[in-house]
Design a protein around this motif. Structure first.
Motif, PDB file in Angstrom:
ATOM      1  N   ALA A 245       1.166  -0.967  -0.053  1.00 37.48           N
ATOM      2  CA  ALA A 245      -0.102  -0.121  -0.117  1.00 37.48           C
ATOM      3  C   ALA A 245       0.787   1.261  -0.325  1.00 37.48           C
ATOM      4  CB  ALA A 245      -0.655   0.100   1.038  1.00 37.48           C
ATOM      5  N   THR A 246       1.669   1.516  -0.718  1.00 41.95           N
ATOM      6  CA  THR A 246       2.695   2.052  -0.912  1.00 41.95           C
ATOM      7  C   THR A 246       2.178   3.661  -1.257  1.00 41.95           C
ATOM      8  OG1 THR A 246       4.136   0.649  -1.259  1.00 41.95           O
ATOM      9  CG2 THR A 246       5.299   2.398  -1.129  1.00 41.95           C
ATOM     10  N   HIS A 247       1.861   3.596  -1.959  1.00 46.67           N
ATOM     11  CA  HIS A 247       1.362   4.857  -3.608  1.00 46.67           C
ATOM     12  C   HIS A 247      -0.363   5.253  -3.391  1.00 46.67           C
ATOM     13  CE1 HIS A 247       5.257   4.724  -4.860  1.00 46.67           C
ATOM     14  NE2 HIS A 247       4.760   3.482  -5.307  1.00 46.67           N
ATOM     15  N   LEU A 248      -0.045   5.649  -1.519  1.00 42.69           N
ATOM     16  CA  LEU A 248      -1.958   5.992  -1.438  1.00 42.69           C
ATOM     17  C   LEU A 248      -2.829   7.671  -1.155  1.00 42.69           C
ATOM     18  CD1 LEU A 248      -1.913   4.472   2.037  1.00 42.69           C
ATOM     19  CD2 LEU A 248      -3.047   3.565  -0.331  1.00 42.69           C
ATOM     20  N   THR A 249      -3.562   8.167  -1.577  1.00 43.26           N
ATOM     21  CA  THR A 249      -3.823   9.370  -1.770  1.00 43.26           C
ATOM     22  C   THR A 249      -4.590   9.772  -0.465  1.00 43.26           C
ATOM     23  OG1 THR A 249      -6.342   8.827  -1.933  1.00 43.26           O
ATOM     24  CG2 THR A 249      -4.782   9.648  -3.792  1.00 43.26           C
ATOM     25  N   ASP A 250      -4.622  10.737   0.076  1.00 47.15           N
ATOM     26  CA  ASP A 250      -5.292  11.337   1.752  1.00 47.15           C
ATOM     27  C   ASP A 250      -6.264  10.386   1.827  1.00 47.15           C
ATOM     28  OD1 ASP A 250      -2.788  12.917   1.592  1.00 47.15           O
ATOM     29  OD2 ASP A 250      -3.921  15.123   1.345  1.00 47.15           O
TER      30      ASP A 250
ATOM     31  N   THR B 268      12.473  -5.062   1.757  1.00 51.10           N
ATOM     32  CA  THR B 268      12.088  -5.336   0.179  1.00 51.10           C
ATOM     33  C   THR B 268      12.092  -4.074  -0.486  1.00 51.10           C
ATOM     34  OG1 THR B 268      12.110  -7.427   1.196  1.00 51.10           O
ATOM     35  CG2 THR B 268      10.459  -6.694  -1.202  1.00 51.10           C
ATOM     36  N   GLU B 269      10.937  -3.530   0.375  1.00 56.45           N
ATOM     37  CA  GLU B 269      10.666  -2.163  -0.822  1.00 56.45           C
ATOM     38  C   GLU B 269      11.792  -1.443  -0.701  1.00 56.45           C
ATOM     39  OE1 GLU B 269       6.596  -2.488   2.068  1.00 56.45           O
ATOM     40  OE2 GLU B 269       7.765  -1.016   2.613  1.00 56.45           O
TER      41      GLU B 269
ATOM     42  N   GLY C 230       9.065   3.146  -2.440  1.00 53.77           N
ATOM     43  CA  GLY C 230       8.905   4.564  -2.399  1.00 53.77           C
ATOM     44  C   GLY C 230       8.097   3.297  -1.386  1.00 53.77           C
ATOM     45  N   ILE C 231       8.135   5.375  -0.382  1.00 54.78           N
ATOM     46  CA  ILE C 231       7.736   5.407   1.110  1.00 54.78           C
ATOM     47  C   ILE C 231       6.705   5.392   0.905  1.00 54.78           C
ATOM     48  CG2 ILE C 231       7.986   6.539   3.242  1.00 54.78           C
ATOM     49  CD1 ILE C 231      10.979   7.644   1.688  1.00 54.78           C
ATOM     50  N   PHE C 232       6.031   4.229   1.844  1.00 52.90           N
ATOM     51  CA  PHE C 232       4.857   4.549   2.458  1.00 52.90           C
ATOM     52  C   PHE C 232       4.741   5.673   3.372  1.00 52.90           C
ATOM     53  CE2 PHE C 232       1.740   2.789   6.133  1.00 52.90           C
ATOM     54  CZ  PHE C 232       0.330   2.956   5.276  1.00 52.90           C
ATOM     55  N   ARG C 233       3.397   6.171   3.733  1.00 54.82           N
ATOM     56  CA  ARG C 233       3.034   7.131   4.382  1.00 54.82           C
ATOM     57  C   ARG C 233       2.786   7.096   5.890  1.00 54.82           C
ATOM     58  NH1 ARG C 233      -1.388  10.957   0.540  1.00 54.82           N
ATOM     59  NH2 ARG C 233      -1.660  11.847   2.741  1.00 54.82           N
ATOM     60  N   GLY C 234       3.793   6.516   6.162  1.00 53.75           N
ATOM     61  CA  GLY C 234       3.670   6.233   8.076  1.00 53.75           C
ATOM     62  C   GLY C 234       3.022   7.204   8.680  1.00 53.75           C
ATOM     63  N   THR C 235       3.614   8.162   8.627  1.00 52.19           N
ATOM     64  CA  THR C 235       2.765   9.218   9.813  1.00 52.19           C
ATOM     65  C   THR C 235       1.408   9.724   9.592  1.00 52.19           C
ATOM     66  OG1 THR C 235       3.647  11.325   8.213  1.00 52.19           O
ATOM     67  CG2 THR C 235       5.188  10.047  10.006  1.00 52.19           C
ATOM     68  N   ASP C 236       1.067   9.508   8.126  1.00 53.99           N
ATOM     69  CA  ASP C 236      -0.251  10.314   7.809  1.00 53.99           C
ATOM     70  C   ASP C 236      -1.170   8.961   8.586  1.00 53.99           C
ATOM     71  OD1 ASP C 236       0.449  12.380   7.053  1.00 53.99           O
ATOM     72  OD2 ASP C 236       0.731  12.295   5.181  1.00 53.99           O
ATOM     73  N   TYR C 237      -0.844   7.111   8.647  1.00 56.49           N
ATOM     74  CA  TYR C 237      -1.570   6.785   8.158  1.00 56.49           C
ATOM     75  C   TYR C 237      -1.451   6.094   9.909  1.00 56.49           C
ATOM     76  CZ  TYR C 237      -3.380   1.878   8.224  1.00 56.49           C
ATOM     77  OH  TYR C 237      -4.052   1.233   7.771  1.00 56.49           O
ATOM     78  N   ILE C 238      -0.723   6.181  10.830  1.00 59.44           N
ATOM     79  CA  ILE C 238      -0.300   6.023  12.872  1.00 59.44           C
ATOM     80  C   ILE C 238      -1.802   7.283  12.578  1.00 59.44           C
ATOM     81  CG2 ILE C 238       1.094   4.769  12.692  1.00 59.44           C
ATOM     82  CD1 ILE C 238       2.832   6.698  13.795  1.00 59.44           C
ATOM     83  N   ALA C 239      -1.355   9.033  12.299  1.00 56.64           N
ATOM     84  CA  ALA C 239      -2.223  10.174  12.422  1.00 56.64           C
ATOM     85  C   ALA C 239      -3.581   9.401  12.209  1.00 56.64           C
ATOM     86  CB  ALA C 239      -2.299  11.293  12.009  1.00 56.64           C
TER      87      ALA C 239
END
Length: 455
Positions: free
Chosen positions: A271-276, A295-296, A302-311
């Protein structure tokens, strides 16, 4: 399986760190826990004990090709060129080869802090693509490898039917993966039969990706399956995202959320590439984000949107995926470091001032990993699978440390070298950093790779 008692100097229990914990197991489960207890009659494991980390995404056979794709390819070298190397490698693997490679990968997982694995298993058929007489032959080898080393397993037979969005015909390199829905459901049922009676083993299902199914076949297998975990690769690469838009008018995660009942059973791998909106709706679904940071990074995803996801209060866990490097602490470190590199900050996967980043990463990955595994594990509590690791209390990075600082040291400093003891399913499988069956399993692995790579 007999009852065993362990005495732990420091242990991370549901309520926090406790001292002098006596943990008793029975039939692979935690039967009792007592803090401030006596060590009399128990096996003492000195150091910092914490629940074993679930590995929510593995392709075990890919351990054997680690390092083979690290030569420069065409100017557009990418995941898609790496995939061609993978196709060539798996093309000659026999059932014996798969079992030998999987056993070594699982041994390394235990030595690296993982105590259970969700095996995303798609190497189903004979070398020419013909199904084996026993449709579950290769699934049985995965289960046998897990049993040999003592790791818990959620076996996820993969449904792979097409090569691209819109039902494109499979390519030759995929011949060993392909099943129509009816045969796939037979395979899942057979895997379930093989897993019966194996402690710590259950079976779920895994549609490979949206590009490998059609809307109709995806619905057919999800409705026809036995229940339990459902894992899927999704939005790993921008080419996949763009191809999905061209096919459906929607991005992959949006299409899945709009067309399937995605809930706590699901694990959306990468789920690397996500919109808001996708970040918010995926988090709200209760599904697990299956992150495989090493592996990624290796594949350039690319970079997972980790900070947005945990928020957004999203749930995540970690996996070793291609097994190019097997290290539970390393996955957590790469997850945090990727956020730091992308956002140019520090201590980003936690939002509470003063909180240990290592502790937050561990707590979150244990919760999400257990949910994705579909098993009662990832916690030191009565009734849970008796899986735990003990970090070396004499390591120089934990001098005068409390429990949380030991976690920070493990993730950001010491890594897998700090994993001193591992108990899985109540059995001591790793002592002083070494698996009890390492010599025999490594010898078989070496002989297998020597033959496979010279073929």
């Amino acid at each position: 399986m007999t009852q065993r008692s362990y005495f732990l100097d420091h242990a991370l229990l549901p309520g926090g760190w406790r001292r002098d914990v006596r943990l008793t197991t029975d039939a692979g489960r935690i039967a009792s826990l007592q803090a401030d207890a006596s060590a009399e009659g128990a096996t003492r494991l000195s150091g910092f004990a914490l629940p074993g980390m679930p590995n929510l995404h593995s392709h075990a056979f890919q351990r054997g090709m680690a390092g083979l794709a690290e030569r420069r390819g065409p100017a557009n070298d990418s995941f898609w060129t790496w995939r061609e190397v993978m196709y060539r490698f798996n093309g000659n693997l026999t059932p014996d080869d798969l079992e030998a490679i999987a056993a070594y990968a699982y041994l390394e997982m235990l030595e690296g802090g993982f105590t259970s694995v969700a095996e995303f298993h798609y190497l189903h058929h004979a070398i020419d693509g013909t199904p084996f007489a026993d449709l579950g032959e290769m699934s049985g080898r995965i289960l046998a490898a897990a049993k040999t080393v003592g790791i818990g397993v959620t076996l996820l037979p993969v449904f792979y039917n097409y090569s691209g969005f819109g039902g494109l015909a499979p390519v030759d390199g995929q011949r060993r993966f392909i099943n129509a829905p009816d045969r796939y459901l037979q395979l899942v049922a057979r895997a379930g039969e093989l897993a019966k009676g194996q402690e710590g083993a259950i079976v779920g299902m895994a549609p490979h990706s949206l590009r490998a199914v059609t809307p109709e076949t995806l619905t057919e297998i999800v409705r026809g399956g036995p229940g339990g975990p459902v894992h899927i690769h999704i939005a790993e690469q921008m080419k996949e995202v763009n191809d999905c838009i061209a096919w459906s008018g929607k991005r992959p995660v949006r299409w899945l959320l709009d067309n399937q009942r995605v809930d706590q059973r699901w694990c959306l791998v990468h789920a690397t590439h996500l919109t808001d909106d996708e970040v918010a709706d995926m988090a709200a679904s209760g599904a697990v984000a299956g992150l495989c940071p090493l592996t990624e990074a290796n594949l350039g995803d690319g970079i997972f949107r980790g900070t947005d996801y945990i928020a957004a209060h999203g749930i995540y866990g970690i996996g070793s995926d291609s097994n190019v490097e097997i290290d539970a602490a390393g996955e957590l470190k790469m997850l945090e470091y990727s956020q730091r590199l992308g956002l140019r900050g520090r201590n980003l996967m936690t939002s509470k001032e003063g909180e240990s980043t290592g502790r937050r990463l561990v707590d979150d990955a244990l919760e999400g990993g257990a949910q994705a595994m579909g098993q009662n594990l990832g916690v030191l509590d009565v009734g849970a699978r008796a899986d735990f690791i003990v970090l070396d209390g004499d390591h120089p990075d934990v001098v005068a440390a409390d429990g949380d600082r030991a976690l920070d040291a493990w993730i950001f400093c010491g890594g897998r070298a700090m994993v001193k003891h591992v108990v899985a399913g109540g059995e001591a499988v790793v002592a002083e950093g070494r698996h009890a069956k390492r010599d025999a399993i490594l010898d078989r692995y070496r002989k297998t790779l020597a033959r496979v790579l010279s073929a």
